[in-house]
Scaffold this motif. Structure first.
Motif, PDB file in Angstrom:
ATOM      1  N   GLN A  75       2.590  26.009 -16.554  1.00 24.13           N
ATOM      2  CA  GLN A  75       2.030  27.326 -17.331  1.00 24.13           C
ATOM      3  C   GLN A  75       1.488  28.616 -16.649  1.00 24.13           C
ATOM      4  OE1 GLN A  75      -1.851  26.144 -19.274  1.00 24.13           O
ATOM      5  NE2 GLN A  75      -0.676  24.430 -20.629  1.00 24.13           N
ATOM      6  N   GLN A  76       2.212  28.376 -14.628  1.00 25.19           N
ATOM      7  CA  GLN A  76       2.195  29.787 -14.039  1.00 25.19           C
ATOM      8  C   GLN A  76       3.399  30.294 -13.757  1.00 25.19           C
ATOM      9  OE1 GLN A  76      -0.731  30.011 -13.129  1.00 25.19           O
ATOM     10  NE2 GLN A  76      -1.743  28.467 -14.322  1.00 25.19           N
ATOM     11  N   THR A  77       4.335  29.980 -14.680  1.00 30.96           N
ATOM     12  CA  THR A  77       5.878  30.302 -14.171  1.00 30.96           C
ATOM     13  C   THR A  77       6.179  30.467 -15.426  1.00 30.96           C
ATOM     14  OG1 THR A  77       6.586  28.556 -14.123  1.00 30.96           O
ATOM     15  CG2 THR A  77       6.207  28.879 -12.099  1.00 30.96           C
ATOM     16  N   ASP A  78       8.159  31.019 -15.408  1.00 29.17           N
ATOM     17  CA  ASP A  78       8.946  31.928 -16.210  1.00 29.17           C
ATOM     18  C   ASP A  78       9.814  30.381 -15.818  1.00 29.17           C
ATOM     19  OD1 ASP A  78      10.539  31.978 -18.308  1.00 29.17           O
ATOM     20  OD2 ASP A  78      10.351  34.180 -17.557  1.00 29.17           O
ATOM     21  N   PRO A  79       9.998  29.277 -16.527  1.00 31.05           N
ATOM     22  CA  PRO A  79      10.893  28.152 -16.022  1.00 31.05           C
ATOM     23  C   PRO A  79      12.009  28.717 -16.151  1.00 31.05           C
ATOM     24  CG  PRO A  79       9.625  27.143 -17.980  1.00 31.05           C
ATOM     25  CD  PRO A  79       9.207  28.545 -17.086  1.00 31.05           C
ATOM     26  N   GLY A 119       9.742  23.996 -27.885  1.00 28.68           N
ATOM     27  CA  GLY A 119      10.321  24.808 -29.078  1.00 28.68           C
ATOM     28  C   GLY A 119       9.987  26.013 -28.161  1.00 28.68           C
ATOM     29  N   LEU A 120       9.050  26.321 -27.234  1.00 31.06           N
ATOM     30  CA  LEU A 120       8.290  27.340 -26.731  1.00 31.06           C
ATOM     31  C   LEU A 120       9.253  27.821 -26.518  1.00 31.06           C
ATOM     32  CD1 LEU A 120       4.847  28.582 -26.171  1.00 31.06           C
ATOM     33  CD2 LEU A 120       5.281  27.351 -23.954  1.00 31.06           C
ATOM     34  N   PHE A 121      10.412  27.918 -25.297  1.00 36.00           N
ATOM     35  CA  PHE A 121      11.181  28.531 -24.618  1.00 36.00           C
ATOM     36  C   PHE A 121      12.359  28.608 -25.644  1.00 36.00           C
ATOM     37  CE2 PHE A 121       8.280  27.766 -21.385  1.00 36.00           C
ATOM     38  CZ  PHE A 121       7.333  28.755 -21.457  1.00 36.00           C
ATOM     39  N   LYS A 122      13.053  30.015 -26.183  1.00 36.85           N
ATOM     40  CA  LYS A 122      14.079  29.661 -26.171  1.00 36.85           C
ATOM     41  C   LYS A 122      15.568  28.967 -25.465  1.00 36.85           C
ATOM     42  CE  LYS A 122      12.415  31.111 -30.382  1.00 36.85           C
ATOM     43  NZ  LYS A 122      11.126  29.513 -30.525  1.00 36.85           N
ATOM     44  N   LYS A 123      15.733  29.429 -23.882  1.00 36.68           N
ATOM     45  CA  LYS A 123      16.054  29.338 -23.538  1.00 36.68           C
ATOM     46  C   LYS A 123      16.213  28.210 -22.509  1.00 36.68           C
ATOM     47  CE  LYS A 123      16.272  34.113 -21.197  1.00 36.68           C
ATOM     48  NZ  LYS A 123      15.373  35.408 -20.779  1.00 36.68           N
ATOM     49  N   GLU A 124      17.404  27.670 -22.331  1.00 35.41           N
ATOM     50  CA  GLU A 124      16.807  26.548 -20.989  1.00 35.41           C
ATOM     51  C   GLU A 124      15.831  26.567 -19.490  1.00 35.41           C
ATOM     52  OE1 GLU A 124      20.002  23.472 -18.639  1.00 35.41           O
ATOM     53  OE2 GLU A 124      20.841  25.799 -19.193  1.00 35.41           O
ATOM     54  N   ILE A 125      15.473  25.662 -19.258  1.00 29.07           N
ATOM     55  CA  ILE A 125      14.667  25.561 -18.181  1.00 29.07           C
ATOM     56  C   ILE A 125      15.294  24.976 -17.639  1.00 29.07           C
ATOM     57  CG2 ILE A 125      12.658  23.655 -17.751  1.00 29.07           C
ATOM     58  CD1 ILE A 125      11.846  25.749 -20.369  1.00 29.07           C
ATOM     59  N   VAL A 126      15.552  25.779 -16.614  1.00 26.54           N
ATOM     60  CA  VAL A 126      16.310  25.839 -15.244  1.00 26.54           C
ATOM     61  C   VAL A 126      15.374  25.365 -13.927  1.00 26.54           C
ATOM     62  CG1 VAL A 126      17.834  26.618 -16.778  1.00 26.54           C
ATOM     63  CG2 VAL A 126      15.940  27.971 -15.085  1.00 26.54           C
ATOM     64  N   GLU A 162       0.209  38.699 -17.128  1.00 31.65           N
ATOM     65  CA  GLU A 162       0.751  38.825 -19.034  1.00 31.65           C
ATOM     66  C   GLU A 162       1.419  38.691 -19.822  1.00 31.65           C
ATOM     67  OE1 GLU A 162       2.501  43.273 -17.775  1.00 31.65           O
ATOM     68  OE2 GLU A 162       0.797  43.766 -17.291  1.00 31.65           O
ATOM     69  N   TYR A 163       2.542  37.822 -18.714  1.00 30.73           N
ATOM     70  CA  TYR A 163       3.817  37.344 -19.420  1.00 30.73           C
ATOM     71  C   TYR A 163       2.871  35.445 -19.176  1.00 30.73           C
ATOM     72  CZ  TYR A 163       7.208  33.239 -19.248  1.00 30.73           C
ATOM     73  OH  TYR A 163       7.862  32.396 -19.133  1.00 30.73           O
ATOM     74  N   ILE A 164       1.816  34.866 -18.452  1.00 29.41           N
ATOM     75  CA  ILE A 164       1.542  34.265 -19.174  1.00 29.41           C
ATOM     76  C   ILE A 164       0.252  33.763 -20.559  1.00 29.41           C
ATOM     77  CG2 ILE A 164      -0.285  31.785 -18.762  1.00 29.41           C
ATOM     78  CD1 ILE A 164       0.059  32.789 -15.132  1.00 29.41           C
ATOM     79  N   GLU A 165      -0.354  35.819 -20.406  1.00 29.89           N
ATOM     80  CA  GLU A 165      -0.399  35.114 -21.160  1.00 29.89           C
ATOM     81  C   GLU A 165      -0.239  35.516 -23.007  1.00 29.89           C
ATOM     82  OE1 GLU A 165      -3.297  38.929 -20.211  1.00 29.89           O
ATOM     83  OE2 GLU A 165      -5.124  37.572 -19.617  1.00 29.89           O
ATOM     84  N   ASP A 166       0.654  36.587 -22.803  1.00 27.40           N
ATOM     85  CA  ASP A 166       1.556  36.293 -24.273  1.00 27.40           C
ATOM     86  C   ASP A 166       2.818  34.842 -24.252  1.00 27.40           C
ATOM     87  OD1 ASP A 166       3.691  37.829 -26.031  1.00 27.40           O
ATOM     88  OD2 ASP A 166       5.233  37.306 -24.727  1.00 27.40           O
ATOM     89  N   VAL A 167       2.680  34.454 -23.295  1.00 28.14           N
ATOM     90  CA  VAL A 167       3.687  32.756 -23.465  1.00 28.14           C
ATOM     91  C   VAL A 167       2.853  31.663 -24.045  1.00 28.14           C
ATOM     92  CG1 VAL A 167       5.629  31.157 -22.407  1.00 28.14           C
ATOM     93  CG2 VAL A 167       5.995  33.432 -22.465  1.00 28.14           C
ATOM     94  N   TRP A 168       1.994  31.491 -22.946  1.00 28.38           N
ATOM     95  CA  TRP A 168       0.747  30.223 -23.188  1.00 28.38           C
ATOM     96  C   TRP A 168      -0.058  30.608 -24.502  1.00 28.38           C
ATOM     97  CZ3 TRP A 168       2.580  26.080 -22.345  1.00 28.38           C
ATOM     98  CH2 TRP A 168       3.899  25.955 -21.107  1.00 28.38           C
ATOM     99  N   LYS A 169      -0.569  31.960 -24.878  1.00 27.99           N
ATOM    100  CA  LYS A 169      -1.739  31.858 -25.246  1.00 27.99           C
ATOM    101  C   LYS A 169      -2.174  31.292 -26.077  1.00 27.99           C
ATOM    102  CE  LYS A 169       1.085  34.930 -28.188  1.00 27.99           C
ATOM    103  NZ  LYS A 169       2.982  35.069 -28.304  1.00 27.99           N
ATOM    104  N   GLU A 170      -2.261  29.837 -26.757  1.00 27.30           N
ATOM    105  CA  GLU A 170      -3.301  29.272 -27.072  1.00 27.30           C
ATOM    106  C   GLU A 170      -2.463  27.763 -26.554  1.00 27.30           C
ATOM    107  OE1 GLU A 170      -6.271  29.208 -30.291  1.00 27.30           O
ATOM    108  OE2 GLU A 170      -6.148  30.607 -29.794  1.00 27.30           O
ATOM    109  N   GLU A 171      -1.020  27.954 -26.226  1.00 24.30           N
ATOM    110  CA  GLU A 171       0.056  26.572 -26.416  1.00 24.30           C
ATOM    111  C   GLU A 171      -0.784  25.596 -25.058  1.00 24.30           C
ATOM    112  OE1 GLU A 171       2.063  25.554 -27.917  1.00 24.30           O
ATOM    113  OE2 GLU A 171       2.166  27.418 -29.358  1.00 24.30           O
ATOM    114  N   SER A 172      -0.889  24.450 -25.312  1.00 26.79           N
ATOM    115  CA  SER A 172      -0.756  23.288 -23.704  1.00 26.79           C
ATOM    116  C   SER A 172       0.036  22.371 -23.730  1.00 26.79           C
ATOM    117  CB  SER A 172      -1.951  22.855 -23.823  1.00 26.79           C
ATOM    118  OG  SER A 172      -2.734  22.110 -23.824  1.00 26.79           O
TER     119      SER A 172
END
Length: 173
Positions: A75-79, A119-126, A162-172
């Motif tokens: 939740q701190q990175t763009d994987p 399904g949170l990310f459309k691209k591959e987790i690298v 900004e990325y964290i707030e946008d991607v993770w919102k209320e996800e866990s």
């Protein structure tokens, strides 16, 4: 006590999310994964050592588990970005979870698999999962940077925030 090492872009931005958790004994900024002994910040930043900026975490597994640390890490990175994180570009900012034993490896790989399937990310987790190597502490002025230089830290962490707030919102996870 146990150790964990995570690389997720600028180490300044990786300290606070872990440092503020119960059960964390210390979070140290430094360098790992390269070929040069005792690298300097300027050498690592220039891509001359093979190292990545990382944080070494000493934690009490009775209070916080490695699995919980991995969840915080994601939740701190763009994987999905293998060549840096946010405004920090290059191999010294690549995302890596380093493991010290088979249990940490298993937890990291399973967590990565679950994240990919979420399904949170459309691209591959690298994000790479690699065995831990020698960790070299960074120079003193890099340690606890968010406490010593709050204004500069805030500016440097803005894209990440900004990325964290946008991607993770209320996800866990």
């Amino acid at each position: 006590m146990q150790r964990a090492i995570f690389a997720g872009g600028c180490f300044w931005c990786m300290v606070k999310p872990f440092d503020t958790q119960p059960g964390i004994i210390s979070v140290l900024s430094g360098y790992t994964g390269g070929f040069k002994e005792n690298p300097t910040y300027e050498e690592v930043k220039a891509g001359k050592t093979g190292h990545t900026e990382a944080v070494e975490i000493i934690f009490d597994p009775e209070v916080i588990s490695f699995e919980e640390l991995v969840t915080i890490y994601w939740q701190q990175t763009d994987p999905t970005d293998a060549f840096g994180q946010f405004e920090d570009r290059g191999s010294s900012y690549r995302p890596v979870i380093y493991y010290f034993n088979e249990e940490q490896q298993r937890i990291a790989e399973e967590s990565k698999r679950q994240l990919q399937q979420s399904g949170l990310f459309k691209k591959e987790i690298v994000t790479k999962i690699e065995p831990a190597e020698t960790f070299y502490p960074a120079e003193l002025y890099h340690q606890a940077y968010y406490k010593k230089n709050p204004d500069n830290y805030k500016r440097n962490a803005q894209q990440r925030k900004e990325y964290i707030e946008d991607v993770w919102k209320e996800e866990s996870l």
